[in-house]
Design an enzyme around this catalytic site. Structure first.
Site, PDB file in Angstrom:
ATOM      1  N   ASP A 118      -7.023  15.251  -1.432  1.00  0.00           N
ATOM      2  CA  ASP A 118      -6.194  16.010  -0.486  1.00  0.00           C
ATOM      3  C   ASP A 118      -5.318  17.039  -1.200  1.00  0.00           C
ATOM      4  O   ASP A 118      -4.515  16.666  -2.050  1.00  0.00           O
ATOM      5  CB  ASP A 118      -5.330  15.039   0.326  1.00  0.00           C
ATOM      6  CG  ASP A 118      -6.189  14.126   1.210  1.00  0.00           C
ATOM      7  OD1 ASP A 118      -6.385  12.961   0.821  1.00  0.00           O
ATOM      8  OD2 ASP A 118      -6.682  14.598   2.236  1.00  0.00           O
ATOM      9  N   ASP A 143      -8.512  15.287  -7.688  1.00  0.00           N
ATOM     10  CA  ASP A 143      -7.733  14.718  -6.603  1.00  0.00           C
ATOM     11  C   ASP A 143      -8.396  15.227  -5.325  1.00  0.00           C
ATOM     12  O   ASP A 143      -9.083  16.256  -5.358  1.00  0.00           O
ATOM     13  CB  ASP A 143      -6.294  15.246  -6.734  1.00  0.00           C
ATOM     14  CG  ASP A 143      -5.436  14.972  -5.513  1.00  0.00           C
ATOM     15  OD1 ASP A 143      -4.994  15.954  -4.882  1.00  0.00           O
ATOM     16  OD2 ASP A 143      -5.236  13.796  -5.191  1.00  0.00           O
ATOM     17  N   CYS A 197       0.354  -1.514  -7.468  1.00  0.00           N
ATOM     18  CA  CYS A 197      -0.965  -1.689  -8.069  1.00  0.00           C
ATOM     19  C   CYS A 197      -1.149  -0.819  -9.305  1.00  0.00           C
ATOM     20  O   CYS A 197      -0.300   0.014  -9.643  1.00  0.00           O
ATOM     21  CB  CYS A 197      -2.044  -1.329  -7.036  1.00  0.00           C
ATOM     22  SG  CYS A 197      -2.014   0.411  -6.600  1.00  0.00           S
TER      23      CYS A 197
HETATM   24  O1  LIG Z   1      -3.950  13.821  -2.762  1.00  0.00           O
HETATM   25  P1  LIG Z   1      -4.718  12.499  -2.669  1.00  0.00           P
HETATM   26  O2  LIG Z   1      -4.300  11.502  -3.753  1.00  0.00           O
HETATM   27  O3  LIG Z   1      -6.249  12.723  -2.627  1.00  0.00           O
HETATM   28  O4  LIG Z   1      -4.365  11.829  -1.225  1.00  0.00           O
HETATM   29  C1  LIG Z   1      -3.072  12.020  -0.674  1.00  0.00           C
HETATM   30  C2  LIG Z   1      -3.105  11.407   0.702  1.00  0.00           C
HETATM   31  O5  LIG Z   1      -3.436  10.048   0.630  1.00  0.00           O
HETATM   32  C3  LIG Z   1      -1.761  11.458   1.379  1.00  0.00           C
HETATM   33  O6  LIG Z   1      -0.776  11.038   0.438  1.00  0.00           O
HETATM   34  C4  LIG Z   1       0.505  10.950   1.059  1.00  0.00           C
HETATM   35  O7  LIG Z   1       1.438  10.488   0.090  1.00  0.00           O
HETATM   36  P2  LIG Z   1       1.852   8.925   0.066  1.00  0.00           P
HETATM   37  O8  LIG Z   1       0.604   8.129  -0.356  1.00  0.00           O
HETATM   38  O9  LIG Z   1       2.306   8.559   1.466  1.00  0.00           O
HETATM   39  O10 LIG Z   1       2.956   8.822  -0.982  1.00  0.00           O
HETATM   40  C5  LIG Z   1       0.964  12.301   1.604  1.00  0.00           C
HETATM   41  O11 LIG Z   1       1.133  13.189   0.501  1.00  0.00           O
HETATM   42  C6  LIG Z   1      -0.109  12.874   2.546  1.00  0.00           C
HETATM   43  O12 LIG Z   1       0.219  14.214   2.884  1.00  0.00           O
HETATM   44  C7  LIG Z   1      -1.456  12.857   1.898  1.00  0.00           C
HETATM   45  O13 LIG Z   1      -2.460  13.227   2.850  1.00  0.00           O
HETATM   46 MG   LIG Z   2      -3.452  15.527  -3.451  1.00  0.00          MG
HETATM   47 ZN   LIG Z   3      -4.013   0.700  -5.652  1.00  0.00          ZN
END
Ligand SMILES: O=P(O)(O)OC[C@@H](O)[C@H]1O[C@@H](OP(=O)(O)O)[C@@H](O)[C@@H](O)[C@@H]1O
Ligand SMILES: [Mg+2]
Ligand SMILES: [Zn+2]
EC number: 3.1.3.-
Length: 185
Positions: free
Chosen positions: A15, A13, A109
Site C-alpha cells: 500500500d 511494500d 510480533c
Molecule cells: O503499506 P503496507 O505495509 O503494504 O500496508 C499498510 C496497510 O496495511 C495499512 O496500514 C495502516 O497502518 P497500521 O497498520 O494501522 O499502523 C494504515 O497506514 C493504512 O492506511 C494502510 O492501508
Molecule cells: Mg505502505
Molecule cells: Zn505479524
C-alpha cells in the site's frame, strides 16, 4: 554457497508503493495500481530480480476484513502482474497489531514492519543476497525493517503516506514513486 549463486530481490511494500493507499484496501474494486508499477517491475524482473511483496495487513487483525479476503485480493493482484509477464515470487503479510486487534491477532510480533521478519523469511526462502537487493516503501517503518534485514539499497517513495525528515534519513534514495526506480538499474 558463494554470493554469486544467490538471487537479488526487489522487495516492495504494497500500500502506497504498488497501489494507492486508500486505507486498508482489501477489494479489487478499490485496488488502484500506481502509475509505472508494471513497467518498473518488468524492467527489474527482466534484469533478474525476484519480486517479493512484504505488507503489513493490520486490517485483518482489526477485523476490517479476513485473511481469506486478503488471499483472494492477492491472487487477483498477482494475476494482473502475470498479465504483464511479471512473476511475483511471493507475498508476505503480517495480520497482527500490538494494541488494536482481535484476540488471535493481538501481539507484538516479529513480522510487523518495522520488524524485519517478513524480509528475513523472504531472504531465507528465496535464497536472496540482501547486499544485492532493494527495498521500496512509503513509510519509515519500511526502511527500518529493510535496514534490520541488511537490505543494501532502501528507497522511500512519496506515493503513499506522508513522511518526515527522520524517515528521509533512513533511505538511500527518495523518489516520487516506483515509476522513478529504473534509474537504479
Ligand atoms: O503499506 P503496507 O505495509 O503494504 O500496508 C499498510 C496497510 O496495511 C495499512 O496500514 C495502516 O497502518 P497500521 O497498520 O494501522 O499502523 C494504515 O497506514 C493504512 O492506511 C494502510 O492501508
Ligand atoms: Mg505502505
Ligand atoms: Zn505479524
Amino acid at each position: 554457497m558463494n554470493q554469486s549463486q544467490k538471487n537479488k530481490a526487489l522487495f516492495l511494500d504494497r500500500d502506497g508503493v504498488v497501489n494507492v493507499d486508500h486505507g486498508y484496501v482489501y477489494q479489487s474494486e478499490r485496488f488502484e495500481f500506481i502509475e509505472g508499477v508494471f513497467s518498473t517491475c518488468k524492467a527489474f524482473y527482466d534484469a533478474g530480480y525476484k519480486i517479493i511483496i512484504v505488507t503489513n495487513q493490520s486490517g485483518i487483525g482489526r477485523g476490517y476484513y479476513t485473511e481469506a479476503d486478503f488471499i483472494a485480493l492477492t491472487s487477483w493482484m498477482k494475476a494482473q502482474f502475470s498479465a504483464h509477464q511479471i512473476l511475483i515470487s511471493d507475498v508476505y503479510f503480517c495480520p497482527h497489531h500490538p494494541k488494536n486487534a482481535l484476540p488471535e491477532y493481538l501481539k507484538q510480533c516479529a513480522c510487523r514492519k518495522p520488524a524485519p521478519g517478513m524480509l528475513l523469511q523472504g531472504i531465507s526462502e528465496h535464497n536472496i543476497d540482501p547486499q544485492q537487493s532493494i527495498m521500496v516503501g512509503d513509510k519509515k517503518s519500511d526502511m527500518q525493517a529493510a535496514e534490520q534485514a541488511g537490505i543494501a539499497t532502501r528507497v522511500l517513495v512519496h506515493s503513499g503516506q506522508q513522511f518526515d525528515d527522520s524517515a528521509k534519513q533512513t533511505a538511500d534514495f527518495i523518489f516520487n514513486s516506483i515509476n522513478d526506480l529504473p534509474a537504479l538499474l
